[in-house]
Enzyme design. Sequence first.
Site, PDB file in Angstrom:
ATOM      1  N   GLU A 161      -9.947  54.706  11.626  1.00 48.65           N
ATOM      2  CA  GLU A 161     -10.752  53.814  10.771  1.00 48.65           C
ATOM      3  C   GLU A 161     -12.118  53.726  11.431  1.00 48.65           C
ATOM      4  O   GLU A 161     -12.309  52.976  12.392  1.00 48.65           O
ATOM      5  CB  GLU A 161     -10.090  52.429  10.686  1.00 48.65           C
ATOM      6  N   CYS A 215     -17.926  46.747   9.366  1.00 50.73           N
ATOM      7  CA  CYS A 215     -17.885  48.211   9.179  1.00 50.73           C
ATOM      8  C   CYS A 215     -18.233  48.608   7.749  1.00 50.73           C
ATOM      9  O   CYS A 215     -18.829  49.646   7.526  1.00 50.73           O
ATOM     10  CB  CYS A 215     -16.509  48.758   9.551  1.00 50.73           C
TER      11      CYS A 215
HETATM   12  P1  NAD Z   1     -15.979  51.544  19.793  1.00 50.01           P
HETATM   13  O1  NAD Z   1     -15.618  52.866  19.227  1.00 50.01           O
HETATM   14  O2  NAD Z   1     -17.031  51.471  20.815  1.00 50.01           O
HETATM   15  O3  NAD Z   1     -14.688  50.836  20.432  1.00 50.01           O
HETATM   16  C1  NAD Z   1     -13.465  50.694  19.731  1.00 50.01           C
HETATM   17  C2  NAD Z   1     -12.325  50.630  20.722  1.00 50.01           C
HETATM   18  O4  NAD Z   1     -12.286  51.863  21.440  1.00 50.01           O
HETATM   19  C3  NAD Z   1     -12.438  49.517  21.755  1.00 50.01           C
HETATM   20  O5  NAD Z   1     -11.167  48.944  21.940  1.00 50.01           O
HETATM   21  C4  NAD Z   1     -12.900  50.245  23.008  1.00 50.01           C
HETATM   22  O6  NAD Z   1     -12.430  49.649  24.198  1.00 50.01           O
HETATM   23  C5  NAD Z   1     -12.292  51.615  22.841  1.00 50.01           C
HETATM   24  N1  NAD Z   1     -13.079  52.661  23.487  1.00 50.01           N
HETATM   25  C6  NAD Z   1     -14.422  52.672  23.738  1.00 50.01           C
HETATM   26  N2  NAD Z   1     -14.787  53.811  24.349  1.00 50.01           N
HETATM   27  C7  NAD Z   1     -13.670  54.542  24.497  1.00 50.01           C
HETATM   28  C8  NAD Z   1     -13.390  55.819  25.050  1.00 50.01           C
HETATM   29  N3  NAD Z   1     -14.361  56.554  25.595  1.00 50.01           N
HETATM   30  N4  NAD Z   1     -12.124  56.277  25.017  1.00 50.01           N
HETATM   31  C9  NAD Z   1     -11.141  55.545  24.469  1.00 50.01           C
HETATM   32  N5  NAD Z   1     -11.338  54.318  23.930  1.00 50.01           N
HETATM   33  C10 NAD Z   1     -12.584  53.824  23.938  1.00 50.01           C
HETATM   34  O7  NAD Z   1     -16.307  50.645  18.513  1.00 50.01           O
HETATM   35  P2  NAD Z   1     -16.799  49.141  18.495  1.00 50.01           P
HETATM   36  O8  NAD Z   1     -18.197  49.096  19.026  1.00 50.01           O
HETATM   37  O9  NAD Z   1     -15.776  48.237  19.091  1.00 50.01           O
HETATM   38  O10 NAD Z   1     -16.806  48.850  16.920  1.00 50.01           O
HETATM   39  C11 NAD Z   1     -17.875  49.200  16.113  1.00 50.01           C
HETATM   40  C12 NAD Z   1     -17.593  50.451  15.330  1.00 50.01           C
HETATM   41  O11 NAD Z   1     -16.335  50.375  14.710  1.00 50.01           O
HETATM   42  C13 NAD Z   1     -18.596  50.668  14.209  1.00 50.01           C
HETATM   43  O12 NAD Z   1     -18.913  52.026  14.117  1.00 50.01           O
HETATM   44  C14 NAD Z   1     -17.816  50.225  12.981  1.00 50.01           C
HETATM   45  O13 NAD Z   1     -18.272  50.784  11.774  1.00 50.01           O
HETATM   46  C15 NAD Z   1     -16.453  50.662  13.321  1.00 50.01           C
HETATM   47  N6  NAD Z   1     -15.470  49.883  12.589  1.00 50.01           N
HETATM   48  C16 NAD Z   1     -14.719  50.481  11.624  1.00 50.01           C
HETATM   49  C17 NAD Z   1     -13.813  49.721  10.899  1.00 50.01           C
HETATM   50  C18 NAD Z   1     -12.957  50.330   9.823  1.00 50.01           C
HETATM   51  O14 NAD Z   1     -12.050  49.645   9.397  1.00 50.01           O
HETATM   52  N7  NAD Z   1     -13.201  51.545   9.387  1.00 50.01           N
HETATM   53  C19 NAD Z   1     -13.672  48.368  11.171  1.00 50.01           C
HETATM   54  C20 NAD Z   1     -14.457  47.807  12.165  1.00 50.01           C
HETATM   55  C21 NAD Z   1     -15.337  48.561  12.872  1.00 50.01           C
END
Ligand code: NAD
Length: 459
Positions: free
Chosen positions: A213, A247
């Site tokens: 997602e 998002c």
């Molecule tokens: P992110 O990708 O930075 O982090 C998401 C999760 O991944 C966190 O739990 C984080 O600890 C983990 N993570 C971060 N780096 C990682 C790595 N290198 N390896 C493994 N895991 C890692 O995203 P965010 O900043 O928390 O959220 C914002 C993003 O999420 C935006 O792009 C938004 O559009 C998207 N989002 C999508 C939805 C959806 O339902 N499609 C919902 C909410 C947010």
Amino acid sequence: MNVNDSIAAIVSEQERFFHKGITREVGFRLQQLRKLRQVIIARESDIIRALRKDLNKGEQEAYTTEIGIVYKELSFIIKNLKGWAKPRRVKTALTHVGSRGMIYPEPYGKALIIAPWNYPWQLAISPLIGALAAGNTAIVKPSELTPAVSGLITSIIQETFPPEYVASVEGGPDVSTSLLEQPMDYIFFTGSTHVGRIVMEAAAKRLTPVTLELGGKSPCIVHEDAPLELAAQRVAFGKFTNAGQTCVAPDYLLVHSRVKEKFISHLKGSITSFYGQDPLTNIDYGRIVSKKHYDRLSSFLDNGNQRHGGRTDKDQLRIEPTILDDITWDMPVMEEEIFGPLCPILTYDDLNDAIRAINDRPKPLALYLFTDNEDVQDHVLSSISFGGGCVNDTLMHLATPYLPFGGVGESGMGAYHGEYSFHTFSHSKSVLKQTNRFDFKFRYPSKNGLAILKKLLKP
Ligand code: NAD
């Protein structure tokens, strides 16, 4: 024990627990979901407090977008689970007369759920509900950027479930990486497209199925016939809820040039009516999650012409709802997902130019279109691929359990909510139950077998 060892220990305990078969009982699953609901009800005020602490979410917003939506998902799944979980009989093909085709939904096993910070409660708990409804065990990894909510998720999970069934493991990318190295049976990731790629690569090593997602820039088209005042209210709601950190927020607006000025004046009116003359002092207006994101967003404030807002509060990490006019595709604000309360406006004269511009970019997670003209609706919906969206509204498509919610292309793969969550976390095991009452000999190597088969299998 170091973190890696303790994660490995939880995973092997969950493996053992899953193979006991307890989670295969639908009665057990329902009991656990009801228990979860009771604990959430009891801890509701703690959740609201934690959301206020991490993101300054006001109570109305916290209730609707984080807590209420989870209650609805729980009730819907509890009500329908028995029906979805039943083995389902399918039609029998002529070539299979006498047999019965059956689909048995079965849990994958151990599910890993990695959640983001923007709806830190809902986006961790809603997939968890799907995973448990389908009979999996689960490990939840909430976001490190929302420590109050993540701590509460751990505490609620510990209060409700034994760790061999459901565990919460807190931490940042290191912990996430270590979890992704484990032999999980399903990975459900919500977050950025960049990290989504990392997750999919890790999953590929073990051929673990994934739902991703992800995010992206979701367009919102305001056509010339749109009811502008209503459209402006719904756009402002979608754009500035959670200070734009949604998002599926409309990332940028494509407004027909003939109605732009009138639309902007209604949009300003909506912002003022929602958040007052001074949103930075409105106690219910959200804040930006971190200094890094605050600085990134602040750097876009001089793009185009500011038509509203633009003031910031560095200490509180707050940015006013801001309208940026005269935006062009080559400006920095159009290069990445904004994820903040900045609303860039581009214009079009010919709708096909707007469609082409959207199709030149990665497939968005959401698309919004404001028009009552059904030909225009059909044209846009059949010309652009996107995860999901609304005609004449924003965000609301994700709040109904009847619609699958997910992205496509760079905005993700797979979907969930309601029955789609159940299917996402279930493997559909196909079984043909053959009759022993008779046997069609023509399928075996024989002299006239081919002639009969050619008749049965003719094009
Ligand atoms: P992110 O990708 O930075 O982090 C998401 C999760 O991944 C966190 O739990 C984080 O600890 C983990 N993570 C971060 N780096 C990682 C790595 N290198 N390896 C493994 N895991 C890692 O995203 P965010 O900043 O928390 O959220 C914002 C993003 O999420 C935006 O792009 C938004 O559009 C998207 N989002 C999508 C939805 C959806 O339902 N499609 C919902 C909410 C947010």
